[in-house]
Design an enzyme around this catalytic site. Structure first.
Site, PDB file in Angstrom:
ATOM      1  N   GLU A 127      30.919 -11.182  25.284  1.00 49.85           N
ATOM      2  CA  GLU A 127      32.295 -11.140  25.832  1.00 49.85           C
ATOM      3  C   GLU A 127      32.663  -9.830  26.524  1.00 49.85           C
ATOM      4  O   GLU A 127      33.756  -9.303  26.326  1.00 49.85           O
ATOM      5  CB  GLU A 127      33.309 -11.430  24.708  1.00 49.85           C
ATOM      6  CG  GLU A 127      33.097 -12.780  24.054  1.00 49.85           C
ATOM      7  CD  GLU A 127      34.163 -13.120  23.005  1.00 49.85           C
ATOM      8  OE1 GLU A 127      34.985 -12.266  22.652  1.00 49.85           O
ATOM      9  OE2 GLU A 127      34.157 -14.280  22.543  1.00 49.85           O
ATOM     10  N   ASN A 170      26.283 -13.402  26.224  1.00 53.59           N
ATOM     11  CA  ASN A 170      27.078 -14.544  25.748  1.00 53.59           C
ATOM     12  C   ASN A 170      28.546 -14.324  26.098  1.00 53.59           C
ATOM     13  O   ASN A 170      29.070 -13.210  25.930  1.00 53.59           O
ATOM     14  CB  ASN A 170      26.908 -14.625  24.215  1.00 53.59           C
ATOM     15  CG  ASN A 170      27.417 -15.908  23.594  1.00 53.59           C
ATOM     16  OD1 ASN A 170      26.997 -16.994  23.978  1.00 53.59           O
ATOM     17  ND2 ASN A 170      28.314 -15.800  22.616  1.00 53.59           N
ATOM     18  N   HIS A 207      34.170 -23.137  24.374  1.00 53.96           N
ATOM     19  CA  HIS A 207      35.327 -23.501  23.545  1.00 53.96           C
ATOM     20  C   HIS A 207      36.306 -24.221  24.479  1.00 53.96           C
ATOM     21  O   HIS A 207      37.050 -23.591  25.230  1.00 53.96           O
ATOM     22  CB  HIS A 207      35.982 -22.240  22.963  1.00 53.96           C
ATOM     23  CG  HIS A 207      35.102 -21.493  22.006  1.00 53.96           C
ATOM     24  ND1 HIS A 207      34.719 -22.021  20.788  1.00 53.96           N
ATOM     25  CD2 HIS A 207      34.517 -20.280  22.085  1.00 53.96           C
ATOM     26  CE1 HIS A 207      33.938 -21.143  20.162  1.00 53.96           C
ATOM     27  NE2 HIS A 207      33.801 -20.088  20.926  1.00 53.96           N
ATOM     28  N   GLU A 235      28.654 -22.096  21.425  1.00 53.88           N
ATOM     29  CA  GLU A 235      29.743 -22.141  20.430  1.00 53.88           C
ATOM     30  C   GLU A 235      30.637 -23.348  20.686  1.00 53.88           C
ATOM     31  O   GLU A 235      31.866 -23.264  20.599  1.00 53.88           O
ATOM     32  CB  GLU A 235      30.575 -20.847  20.485  1.00 53.88           C
ATOM     33  CG  GLU A 235      29.753 -19.583  20.289  1.00 53.88           C
ATOM     34  CD  GLU A 235      30.594 -18.305  20.232  1.00 53.88           C
ATOM     35  OE1 GLU A 235      31.834 -18.382  20.116  1.00 53.88           O
ATOM     36  OE2 GLU A 235      29.993 -17.220  20.293  1.00 53.88           O
ATOM     37  N   ASP A 237      33.039 -26.304  20.881  1.00 50.29           N
ATOM     38  CA  ASP A 237      34.049 -27.094  20.162  1.00 50.29           C
ATOM     39  C   ASP A 237      35.055 -27.569  21.203  1.00 50.29           C
ATOM     40  O   ASP A 237      35.255 -26.912  22.225  1.00 50.29           O
ATOM     41  CB  ASP A 237      34.700 -26.341  18.989  1.00 50.29           C
ATOM     42  CG  ASP A 237      35.193 -24.944  19.293  1.00 50.29           C
ATOM     43  OD1 ASP A 237      35.398 -24.608  20.485  1.00 50.29           O
ATOM     44  OD2 ASP A 237      35.401 -24.170  18.336  1.00 50.29           O
TER      45      ASP A 237
HETATM   46  C1  XIL Z   1      34.925 -16.331  15.160  1.00 48.28           C
HETATM   47  C2  XIL Z   1      34.652 -16.884  13.750  1.00 48.28           C
HETATM   48  O1  XIL Z   1      34.457 -18.273  13.853  1.00 48.28           O
HETATM   49  C3  XIL Z   1      35.795 -16.564  12.824  1.00 48.28           C
HETATM   50  O2  XIL Z   1      35.442 -16.894  11.485  1.00 48.28           O
HETATM   51  C4  XIL Z   1      36.146 -15.082  12.884  1.00 48.28           C
HETATM   52  O3  XIL Z   1      37.311 -14.842  12.109  1.00 48.28           O
HETATM   53  C5  XIL Z   1      36.402 -14.644  14.326  1.00 48.28           C
HETATM   54  O4  XIL Z   1      35.247 -14.968  15.100  1.00 48.28           O
HETATM   55  N1  XIL Z   1      33.636 -16.002  20.081  1.00 48.28           N
HETATM   56  C6  XIL Z   1      32.559 -15.566  19.329  1.00 48.28           C
HETATM   57  C7  XIL Z   1      32.510 -15.863  17.871  1.00 48.28           C
HETATM   58  O5  XIL Z   1      31.592 -15.036  19.902  1.00 48.28           O
HETATM   59  O6  XIL Z   1      31.844 -14.851  17.144  1.00 48.28           O
HETATM   60  C8  XIL Z   1      33.895 -16.078  17.302  1.00 48.28           C
HETATM   61  O7  XIL Z   1      33.760 -16.478  15.938  1.00 48.28           O
HETATM   62  C9  XIL Z   1      34.649 -17.099  18.117  1.00 48.28           C
HETATM   63  C10 XIL Z   1      34.822 -16.629  19.545  1.00 48.28           C
END
Ligand code: XIL
Length: 299
Positions: A127, A170, A207, A235, A237
């Site tokens: 990020e 990422n 996401h 990741e 969802d």
């Molecule tokens: C999130 C986790 O799911 C949570 O448990 C934590 O509190 C915050 O981080 N991008 C990422 C992940 O790269 O590491 C994040 O995970 C979600 C957003």
């Protein structure tokens, strides 16, 4: 195929999930984990605030727990993540530039050495690009003190620490091809490849909202792949987990040869970091949702 992992394996891909160490003792949880998934990303356990809470004091216990579960169940691991502005202990943000550089190098090297041979791919930098229209890196302790070059430096340090693990960049909101943020990351990867900076893969967090992936997602994946990197959905969802939206996401990956894996960010809706969105493939009782079949049939 009778599981997501086995279905993905038919085309040489993997299907993974994020896992928190605290759930490894819950059999209702691990039953699904070990039946369906063949790649694991630690949800929080390899982040800086856990692995080096104070300078030079490393804590790999929680990460080791997940690695050991993965190894005894034939699952591979994605290391997540070495350099990120979130879940970063305040001691790091408070360092001078030269101390920050040596702390970053030491963090990357020590963590990669600890897990050497056990990690398929590392999210070396997470990020680092800004949202919105700038297409530039975001403000962070790393960027602000070390300059734009901190990403290249991190990847070079990572390769020197472990020459076998795949090294990935990422990010989120880089799925829509025309977005400035997507273009900024694309130009960085293109520059890295042209100058021989070691980078092997790009992770698209994915996401998504209720609409699912942008219509250009497959184009984005294939354009990045054409630079000579693997691409992964890291990741995934989707708010309310629509079947069509999940199928479209998986299809975009299946249609790109170098899209070699998909990871969802949790197993059951009750495991999700997005509370109330019900964005995952299993309901809170562990039953497969409609989106599960849509994914299975698309793999
Ligand atoms: C999130 C986790 O799911 C949570 O448990 C934590 O509190 C915050 O981080 N991008 C990422 C992940 O790269 O590491 C994040 O995970 C979600 C957003």
């Amino acid at each position: 195929a009778s599981s997501l992992g086995a279905a993905a394996a038919q085309s040489g891909r993997y299907f993974g999930t994020a896992v928190p160490a605290g759930k490894l003792g819950t059999s209702a949880y691990t039953a699904i984990l070990d039946r369906e998934f063949n790649m694991i990303t630690p949800e929080n356990e390899m982040k800086w605030d856990t692995t080096e809470p104070s300078r030079g004091n490393f804590n790999f216990g929680p990460g080791d727990q997940i690695v050991s579960h993965a190894q005894s169940h034939g699952q591979r691991m994605r290391g997540h993540t070495l350099v990120w502005h979130n879940q970063l202990p305040s001691w790091v943000s408070n360092l001078s530039a030269s101390d920050l550089q040596s702390a970053m190098d030491n963090h990357i090297t020590t963590e990669m050495n600890h897990f050497k041979g056990k990690i398929y791919a590392w999210d070396v930098v997470n990020e680092a690009f800004a949202d919105g229209g700038s297409g530039q890196q975001r403000s962070s302790p790393f960027h602000d003190k070390l300059g734009n070059g901190f990403i290249e430096h991190a990847f070079r340090t990572a390769r020197a620490a472990d020459s076998s693990a795949k090294l990935c960049y990422n990010d989120y909101n880089i799925e829509n091809w025309s977005d400035a943020k997507t273009q900024g990351v694309y130009n960085m990867v293109k520059d890295f490849k042209s100058r021989g900076v070691p980078i092997d893969c790009v992770g698209f967090q994915s996401h998504f909202g209720t609409g699912g992936p942008p219509s250009s997602f497959q184009t984005t994946l294939s354009n990045f792949a054409a630079l000579g990197v693997d691409v992964q959905i890291t990741e995934l969802d989707i708010a309310q987990a629509g079947s069509t939206q999940y199928a479209n996401t998986v299809k975009a990956c299946m249609n790109v040869a170098r899209c070699n894996g998909i990871t969802v960010w949790g197993i059951r809706d009750s495991d999700s970091w997005r509370s109330g969105d019900n964005p995952l493939l299993f309901d809170s009782n562990g039953n497969a949702k409609a989106a599960y079949s849509a994914v299975l049939n698309t793999l």
